[in-house]
Write an enzyme that holds these catalytic residues in place. Structure first.
Site, PDB file in Angstrom:
ATOM      1  N   HIS A  86      66.193  15.947  44.040  1.00  0.00           N
ATOM      2  CA  HIS A  86      66.299  17.271  43.001  1.00  0.00           C
ATOM      3  C   HIS A  86      65.092  18.014  43.195  1.00  0.00           C
ATOM      4  CE1 HIS A  86      70.050  15.888  40.814  1.00  0.00           C
ATOM      5  NE2 HIS A  86      70.157  15.731  42.345  1.00  0.00           N
ATOM      6  N   GLU A  88      63.153  19.238  40.729  1.00  0.00           N
ATOM      7  CA  GLU A  88      62.121  18.746  39.794  1.00  0.00           C
ATOM      8  C   GLU A  88      61.197  17.503  40.341  1.00  0.00           C
ATOM      9  OE1 GLU A  88      65.259  19.284  39.316  1.00  0.00           O
ATOM     10  OE2 GLU A  88      65.658  19.725  37.286  1.00  0.00           O
ATOM     11  N   CYS A 112      68.919  17.384  35.309  1.00  0.00           N
ATOM     12  CA  CYS A 112      69.957  16.277  34.977  1.00  0.00           C
ATOM     13  C   CYS A 112      68.885  15.101  34.237  1.00  0.00           C
ATOM     14  CB  CYS A 112      70.542  15.852  36.321  1.00  0.00           C
ATOM     15  SG  CYS A 112      69.272  14.938  37.417  1.00  0.00           S
ATOM     16  N   CYS A 115      66.179  13.577  36.559  1.00  0.00           N
ATOM     17  CA  CYS A 115      65.169  14.460  36.685  1.00  0.00           C
ATOM     18  C   CYS A 115      64.492  14.379  35.211  1.00  0.00           C
ATOM     19  CB  CYS A 115      65.446  15.884  36.736  1.00  0.00           C
ATOM     20  SG  CYS A 115      65.940  15.848  38.673  1.00  0.00           S
TER      21      CYS A 115
HETATM   22  O1  LIG Z   1      68.184  18.478  37.844  1.00  0.00           O
HETATM   23  C1  LIG Z   1      68.815  18.690  38.901  1.00  0.00           C
HETATM   24  C2  LIG Z   1      70.003  18.721  38.992  1.00  0.00           C
HETATM   25  C3  LIG Z   1      70.593  19.395  40.083  1.00  0.00           C
HETATM   26  N1  LIG Z   1      69.933  19.797  41.203  1.00  0.00           N
HETATM   27  C4  LIG Z   1      70.652  20.117  42.524  1.00  0.00           C
HETATM   28  C5  LIG Z   1      70.770  18.795  43.263  1.00  0.00           C
HETATM   29  C6  LIG Z   1      72.073  19.075  44.091  1.00  0.00           C
HETATM   30  O2  LIG Z   1      71.673  19.950  45.365  1.00  0.00           O
HETATM   31  C7  LIG Z   1      72.662  20.553  43.042  1.00  0.00           C
HETATM   32  C8  LIG Z   1      73.926  20.247  42.197  1.00  0.00           C
HETATM   33  O3  LIG Z   1      73.584  18.998  41.623  1.00  0.00           O
HETATM   34  P1  LIG Z   1      75.181  18.051  41.443  1.00  0.00           P
HETATM   35  O4  LIG Z   1      74.524  16.864  40.720  1.00  0.00           O
HETATM   36  O5  LIG Z   1      75.840  18.066  42.761  1.00  0.00           O
HETATM   37  O6  LIG Z   1      75.961  18.936  40.517  1.00  0.00           O
HETATM   38  O7  LIG Z   1      71.809  20.835  42.167  1.00  0.00           O
HETATM   39  C9  LIG Z   1      68.542  19.661  41.073  1.00  0.00           C
HETATM   40  O8  LIG Z   1      67.799  20.113  42.011  1.00  0.00           O
HETATM   41  N2  LIG Z   1      68.041  19.398  39.892  1.00  0.00           N
HETATM   42 ZN   LIG Z   2      68.133  16.366  38.586  1.00  0.00          ZN
END
Ligand SMILES: O=c1ccn([C@H]2C[C@H](O)[C@@H](COP(=O)(O)O)O2)c(=O)[nH]1
Ligand SMILES: [Zn+2]
Length: 183
Positions: A86, A88, A112, A115
């Site tokens: 991700h 972050e 998320c 992160c």
């Molecule tokens: O904290 C976050 C959450 C998500 N992302 C990025 C990672 C994926 O490429 C997309 C979509 O996330 P999903 O978990 O498939 O919904 O977004 C991120 O960089 N940082």
């Molecule tokens: Zn994340």
């Protein structure tokens, strides 16, 4: 007649716009067909100390690993979710400073839970995000629970303008200096 201006420009971008725009520029490097997320870590002196975007780990070729998302549980190995780093996490591990304690992270999408844990453990104290579109999902609710407990402050970035456009065409540098259109 000399009409040279002696006044400073006023149509310049603010610090917060600069940091969020930097995160958005980094996101343009992402190969994810669904979400392009960028992150920019800034220290207390307003210096950028880390930039990242969501992408496959080093040594894991973008063309060999899957970018799809939905799948039966049996096919989860063929989705991006087990592989993508991700934004972050990348911004934090890419840091060009000894550490990121006390920093602010600017990110396009609210972090998320994974992160959030990395943000907390790294000592980042502020999160500025643009989109909170996943707020209803349990892992994003968990992020807020952890941030609240750990004293990490988070707030939504409220843009004063819709667009910052970078245009590389440069006919006359002096007459139209910074080809940055702000609207
Ligand atoms: O904290 C976050 C959450 C998500 N992302 C990025 C990672 C994926 O490429 C997309 C979509 O996330 P999903 O978990 O498939 O919904 O977004 C991120 O960089 N940082
Ligand atoms: Zn994340």
């Amino acid at each position: 007649m000399n009409n040279e201006t002696t006044q400073k420009r006023t149509n310049y971008i603010e610090w917060e716009e600069y940091f969020m725009a930097t995160a958005f520029l980094a996101a343009q490097r992402s190969k994810d067909p669904h979400y392009q997320v960028g992150a920019c870590v800034v220290n207390e002196d307003k210096k950028i100390v880390g930039i990242g975007y969501n992408g496959m780990p080093l040594g894991c070729p973008d063309d060999d690993f899957p970018w799809g998302k939905s799948a039966e549980a049996s096919e989860v190995l063929e989705t991006k979710s087990l592989y993508v780093c991700h934004a972050e996490m990348n911004a934090i591990v890419n840091k060009n400073a000894a550490d990121v304690r006390g920093c602010t992270i600017y990110v396009g999408l609210f972090p998320c839970n994974e992160c959030a844990k990395i943000i907390i453990q790294s000592g980042i104290k502020n999160v500025v995000y643009l989109s909170d579109e996943k707020a209803h999902k349990p892992n994003y609710i968990a992020s807020k629970r952890m941030f609240n407990a750990a004293g990490v402050l988070y707030r939504q970035f409220k843009p004063k303008r819709d667009k910052i456009v970078i245009d590389f065409t440069q006919d006359n540098w002096e007459e139209s200096p910074a080809k940055l259109r702000i609207s």
